[in-house]
Design an enzyme around this catalytic site. Structure first.
Site, PDB file in Angstrom:
ATOM      1  N   ASP A 118       0.970  -1.291  -0.062  1.00 25.73           N
ATOM      2  CA  ASP A 118      -0.126  -0.206   0.120  1.00 25.73           C
ATOM      3  C   ASP A 118       0.942   1.280  -0.047  1.00 25.73           C
ATOM      4  O   ASP A 118       1.769   1.312   0.934  1.00 25.73           O
ATOM      5  CB  ASP A 118      -0.633  -0.052   1.164  1.00 25.73           C
ATOM      6  CG  ASP A 118      -1.961   1.163   1.113  1.00 25.73           C
ATOM      7  OD1 ASP A 118      -1.876   2.160   0.712  1.00 25.73           O
ATOM      8  OD2 ASP A 118      -3.042   0.747   1.739  1.00 25.73           O
ATOM      9  N   THR A 191       3.074 -11.476  -8.528  1.00 23.47           N
ATOM     10  CA  THR A 191       1.933 -11.553  -7.741  1.00 23.47           C
ATOM     11  C   THR A 191       0.818 -11.361  -8.654  1.00 23.47           C
ATOM     12  O   THR A 191       0.770 -11.061  -9.593  1.00 23.47           O
ATOM     13  CB  THR A 191       2.181 -10.575  -6.561  1.00 23.47           C
ATOM     14  OG1 THR A 191       1.879  -9.336  -7.213  1.00 23.47           O
ATOM     15  CG2 THR A 191       3.495 -10.367  -6.049  1.00 23.47           C
TER      16      THR A 191
END
Length: 212
Positions: A118, A191
């Site tokens: 984040d 990912t």
């Protein structure tokens, strides 16, 4: 992105202590015993649904991989992925990286991965960024003398911040890539976010860093 709440996720995680230990702090300093071998231990902070560590575990059976994630409803997907893949060298813990020192002894880790963290773009949230001084100090304690941090993101602002933060901390940067997927880097394991962003044409940034 809001994740769908899965009320059964916590119980499922608890039912697999061989993959997701109930009280990970009890294994502090003893993770080699938990894995049953003395192989290097690599930790992914913010492992999400576990695609990266599962892929890395398959690719590198001589390394023990751990994933840290704070949300049961996300981590249970990683659990399923690990079970389906049958990888004995991949394990997960449901914990917050702010408490990293509660779970790992000094020098217990060989590498830490930070993938698509984040960005916390507001200045008042700087401490929450996983490449802030606060977290770097925890990584330094948990990593051994040859330990490294490997970082990937699609967010240019976070990448630039991380370059500055890591350099200011006194770490050595190496293998910095401003466009990973158009570089000569080999054996990259993506990912979920990395695949999503790269398909949209986003540039992927990557760096490696070590403490001096």
């Amino acid at each position: 992105m809001r994740q769908r709440f899965k009320p059964w996720a916590k119980d499922k995680l608890l039912s697999h202590p061989d993959i997701s230990p109930v009280n990970p702090s009890e294994w502090k300093g003893k993770w080699s015993e938990y894995f049953g071998n003395g192989n290097p231990i690599h930790l992914e902070v913010g492992t999400g649904k576990g695609r990266f560590i599962t892929g890395m575990g398959i690719q590198n059976p001589q390394v023990n991989y751990m994933g840290m994630e704070i949300y049961d409803s996300i981590l249970v997907t990683a659990l399923d992925r690990i079970i389906d893949a049958g990888v004995p060298n991949v394990r997960i813990i449901r914990e917050n990286a702010e408490r990293l020192s509660d779970f790992f002894e000094e020098g217990e880790l060989d590498r830490i991965y930070l993938n698509f963290s984040d960005p916390w773009p507001k200045s008042k949230h700087e401490k929450r960024r996983l490449t802030s001084e606060f977290f770097l100090s925890q990584y330094e304690r948990a990593l051994n003398s040859n330990g490294e941090i490997h970082f990937k993101t699609d967010n240019q602002g976070l990448f630039e911040y991380s370059l500055h933060s890591i350099s200011k901390y006194g770490m050595t940067l190496k293998n910095v890539s401003l466009d990973l997927h158009n570089s000569d880097f080999e054996n990259n394991v993506m990912t979920e976010y990395e695949e999503k962003f790269s398909e949209k044409g986003f540039r992927i940034y990557r760096l490696e860093a070590e403490f001096k």
